[in-house]
Scaffold this motif. Structure first.
Motif, PDB file in Angstrom:
ATOM      1  N   ARG A  41       0.838  -1.204   0.000  1.00 30.63           N
ATOM      2  CA  ARG A  41       0.000   0.000   0.000  1.00 30.63           C
ATOM      3  C   ARG A  41       0.869   1.248   0.000  1.00 30.63           C
ATOM      4  N   LEU A  42       1.912   1.239   0.833  1.00 27.57           N
ATOM      5  CA  LEU A  42       2.821   2.389   0.876  1.00 27.57           C
ATOM      6  C   LEU A  42       3.516   2.573  -0.458  1.00 27.57           C
ATOM      7  N   ARG A  43       3.977   1.474  -1.021  1.00 32.01           N
ATOM      8  CA  ARG A  43       4.681   1.550  -2.296  1.00 32.01           C
ATOM      9  C   ARG A  43       3.777   2.105  -3.396  1.00 32.01           C
ATOM     10  N   ASP A  44       2.542   1.622  -3.403  1.00 33.36           N
ATOM     11  CA  ASP A  44       1.582   2.095  -4.397  1.00 33.36           C
ATOM     12  C   ASP A  44       1.419   3.601  -4.300  1.00 33.36           C
ATOM     13  N   PHE A  92      17.984   0.669  -7.699  1.00 32.05           N
ATOM     14  CA  PHE A  92      16.845   0.288  -8.547  1.00 32.05           C
ATOM     15  C   PHE A  92      16.849  -1.223  -8.735  1.00 32.05           C
ATOM     16  N   GLN A  93      15.710  -1.829  -8.463  1.00 36.87           N
ATOM     17  CA  GLN A  93      15.628  -3.292  -8.531  1.00 36.87           C
ATOM     18  C   GLN A  93      14.339  -3.733  -9.217  1.00 36.87           C
ATOM     19  N   GLY A  94      13.840  -2.948 -10.128  1.00 36.95           N
ATOM     20  CA  GLY A  94      12.625  -3.337 -10.823  1.00 36.95           C
ATOM     21  C   GLY A  94      11.366  -2.968 -10.066  1.00 36.95           C
ATOM     22  N   CYS A  95      10.247  -3.468 -10.562  1.00 38.38           N
ATOM     23  CA  CYS A  95       8.936  -3.114 -10.003  1.00 38.38           C
ATOM     24  C   CYS A  95       8.581  -4.057  -8.868  1.00 38.38           C
ATOM     25  N   MET A  96       8.260  -3.465  -7.731  1.00 35.87           N
ATOM     26  CA  MET A  96       7.952  -4.260  -6.540  1.00 35.87           C
ATOM     27  C   MET A  96       6.697  -5.110  -6.738  1.00 35.87           C
ATOM     28  N   PHE A  97       5.779  -4.637  -7.547  1.00 32.70           N
ATOM     29  CA  PHE A  97       4.510  -5.355  -7.723  1.00 32.70           C
ATOM     30  C   PHE A  97       4.678  -6.547  -8.671  1.00 32.70           C
ATOM     31  N   ILE A  98       5.494  -6.351  -9.683  1.00 33.70           N
ATOM     32  CA  ILE A  98       5.815  -7.483 -10.554  1.00 33.70           C
ATOM     33  C   ILE A  98       6.504  -8.567  -9.726  1.00 33.70           C
ATOM     34  N   LYS A  99       7.421  -8.146  -8.880  1.00 35.33           N
ATOM     35  CA  LYS A  99       8.143  -9.121  -8.067  1.00 35.33           C
ATOM     36  C   LYS A  99       7.220  -9.785  -7.057  1.00 35.33           C
ATOM     37  N   ALA A 100       6.273  -9.013  -6.524  1.00 36.79           N
ATOM     38  CA  ALA A 100       5.319  -9.606  -5.583  1.00 36.79           C
ATOM     39  C   ALA A 100       4.475 -10.672  -6.279  1.00 36.79           C
ATOM     40  N   ASN A 138      -1.229 -10.885  -4.487  1.00 38.20           N
ATOM     41  CA  ASN A 138      -1.340 -10.904  -5.944  1.00 38.20           C
ATOM     42  C   ASN A 138      -2.383  -9.901  -6.420  1.00 38.20           C
ATOM     43  N   ALA A 139      -3.542  -9.939  -5.810  1.00 34.75           N
ATOM     44  CA  ALA A 139      -4.636  -9.066  -6.234  1.00 34.75           C
ATOM     45  C   ALA A 139      -4.267  -7.594  -6.062  1.00 34.75           C
ATOM     46  N   GLN A 140      -3.673  -7.272  -4.915  1.00 32.34           N
ATOM     47  CA  GLN A 140      -3.335  -5.877  -4.644  1.00 32.34           C
ATOM     48  C   GLN A 140      -2.258  -5.374  -5.598  1.00 32.34           C
ATOM     49  N   SER A 141      -1.370  -6.252  -6.005  1.00 30.71           N
ATOM     50  CA  SER A 141      -0.312  -5.845  -6.934  1.00 30.71           C
ATOM     51  C   SER A 141      -0.894  -5.474  -8.284  1.00 30.71           C
ATOM     52  N   TYR A 142      -1.849  -6.267  -8.745  1.00 22.55           N
ATOM     53  CA  TYR A 142      -2.448  -5.929 -10.037  1.00 22.55           C
ATOM     54  C   TYR A 142      -3.310  -4.682  -9.917  1.00 22.55           C
ATOM     55  N   ALA A 143      -3.917  -4.464  -8.764  1.00 18.97           N
ATOM     56  CA  ALA A 143      -4.719  -3.253  -8.562  1.00 18.97           C
ATOM     57  C   ALA A 143      -3.874  -2.004  -8.804  1.00 18.97           C
ATOM     58  N   HIS A 144      -2.611  -2.058  -8.408  1.00 18.33           N
ATOM     59  CA  HIS A 144      -1.709  -0.928  -8.650  1.00 18.33           C
ATOM     60  C   HIS A 144      -1.601  -0.639 -10.145  1.00 18.33           C
ATOM     61  N   LYS A 145      -1.488  -1.692 -10.930  1.00 25.70           N
ATOM     62  CA  LYS A 145      -1.361  -1.503 -12.383  1.00 25.70           C
ATOM     63  C   LYS A 145      -2.645  -0.918 -12.959  1.00 25.70           C
ATOM     64  N   ARG A 146      -3.776  -1.324 -12.410  1.00 27.29           N
ATOM     65  CA  ARG A 146      -5.043  -0.788 -12.918  1.00 27.29           C
ATOM     66  C   ARG A 146      -5.160   0.708 -12.624  1.00 27.29           C
ATOM     67  N   LEU A 147      -4.648   1.122 -11.460  1.00 28.51           N
ATOM     68  CA  LEU A 147      -4.668   2.548 -11.133  1.00 28.51           C
ATOM     69  C   LEU A 147      -3.796   3.337 -12.103  1.00 28.51           C
ATOM     70  N   LEU A 148      -2.679   2.730 -12.497  1.00 26.87           N
ATOM     71  CA  LEU A 148      -1.825   3.404 -13.479  1.00 26.87           C
ATOM     72  C   LEU A 148      -2.573   3.563 -14.807  1.00 26.87           C
ATOM     73  N   VAL A 149      -3.222   2.479 -15.245  1.00 26.27           N
ATOM     74  CA  VAL A 149      -3.966   2.542 -16.511  1.00 26.27           C
ATOM     75  C   VAL A 149      -5.035   3.620 -16.439  1.00 26.27           C
ATOM     76  N   ASP A 150      -5.735   3.712 -15.304  1.00 26.49           N
ATOM     77  CA  ASP A 150      -6.767   4.734 -15.161  1.00 26.49           C
ATOM     78  C   ASP A 150      -6.194   6.130 -15.428  1.00 26.49           C
ATOM     79  N   HIS A 151      -5.031   6.374 -14.862  1.00 26.74           N
ATOM     80  CA  HIS A 151      -4.413   7.689 -15.041  1.00 26.74           C
ATOM     81  C   HIS A 151      -4.006   7.899 -16.505  1.00 26.74           C
ATOM     82  N   PHE A 152      -3.389   6.876 -17.090  1.00 29.81           N
ATOM     83  CA  PHE A 152      -2.996   6.999 -18.500  1.00 29.81           C
ATOM     84  C   PHE A 152      -4.225   7.252 -19.372  1.00 29.81           C
TER      85      PHE A 152
END
Lengths: 190, 190
Positions: free
Chosen positions: B57-60, B98-106, B118-132
């Motif tokens: 959550r903090l990372r997101d 720098f060590q890559g994306c924490m959510f991909i690694k999760a 797993n679910a929360q990690s993908y939720a981060h990506k969906r938030l990015l898509v929303d912004h894009f």
DNA sequence: CCTTACATTAACTGATCTGTAAATATATCC
DNA sequence: GGATATATTTACAGATCAGTTAATGTAAGG
């Protein structure tokens, strides 16, 4: 241990590591699932890391063979082969038990660049780029290496998104970008 | 434990998990490095997984805030902001540690879709898509969602390649593709 | 049949894993 | 200051980790 049994040990270990992850898969489980005792395993692989390296070698061979063959089966020209990669990826994404790219996951768990697991995983990606570059050159790309790297980007992005989203849509999305990249080829403008 | 100490615990745990991986980082190490005893940690987080979820959550929050702010600082128009993302990524790739994306690694370590990590990690990506997608709509894209998904592909591909190759080149390569995608925007043709 | 060499096994080591129980320190309220 | 509630600590459980040791089974050579 015969070569056959050794090969089957590696093959079964691959499935375990791919499904459960590397750290999360203990050698006791590997022994139990393969039917080979831990001591026998350690006769042939000095450490768990060496077994993982053997697994990654097998995966590299299998995956590249499969992908390149599938690209050739689906298309005749180099351009079409490059595009067909994304159709092949979609097939993979739809397979039962698809869990993303084993090499990306290996690098995620073994991040140290000095680690052989990390180095060998990136070597796989370089071999992919080499193949893409040959096709790009045959397709008449102005900068085959740059185009190959762009295709690698699209491929890795698609795999990561497919694994995270549990959907195959990323294959189409990546292919649509790839089509735009290839539309700018000199040979296509003729 | 005060809110401050709790926040600092999560912050330090984030660094440990990011650097060493999730399974490879034991709770004893977390306790040692944060200076908070294991029992105290388990008073606030029922399991290691709950601590990891708090870390994610903090990372997101941190990552999205940083990326979106950096995109705004670097550009004025929505188109330029979308492109500036890759410059921001390059900055990140060049950072020490720098060590890559924490959510991909999760997701690489917790592959089960039913797993909250797993679910929360993908939720981060969906938030990015929303912004894009918002930016793509402002930029006048015909299909803002499709364009946003393509940008996510490029971003994830770039991060994975940058982490595996220990190089920032992927940022430029992804940006060059993004430029082609944006060149087809109706607003750019005017 | 016996010996030698090898493959395989169960049982074990010490370290580390997540998570907890009982004991101690600290702060708050009366 | 003394009672009560909370925070924190040390020490520990039981399981599992990677890897090893000593014993057993097995097959080939004479």
């Amino acid at each position: 241990m015969s070569q056959n049994k050794r090969a089957e040990l590696i093959r079964k270990a691959l499935l375990l590591f791919y499904r459960n992850g590397f750290h999360a898969t203990g050698m006791d489980l590997v022994a139990k699932e393969t039917g080979v005792s831990k001591t026998s395993i350690y006769k042939h692989f000095r450490t768990k890391d060496e077994l993982i390296l053997a697994v990654l070698r097998l995966r590299d061979e299998n995956f590249r063979n499969w992908l390149f063959r599938r690209m050739e089966e689906r298309a005749d020209t180099p351009q079409e082969q490059l595009l067909a990669m994304f159709d092949a990826l979609e097939e993979w994404f739809l397979e039962d038990g698809f869990q993303g790219c084993m090499f990306i996951k290996a690098c995620a768990e073994y991040q140290n660049p000095d680690d052989a697991i990390n180095a060998q995983s990136y070597a796989h990606k370089r071999l992919l780029v080499d193949h893409f570059e040959k096709l790009a050159a045959q397709a008449g790309a102005e900068d085959p290496h740059a185009l190959a790297r762009q295709f690698l980007l699209l491929k890795e992005g698609a795999i990561v998104i497919a694994a995270m989203s549990h959907s195959q849509d990323a294959a189409h999305e990546a292919k649509s970008v790839a089509e735009i990249l290839l539309a700018n080829l000199p040979t296509c403008a003729q």
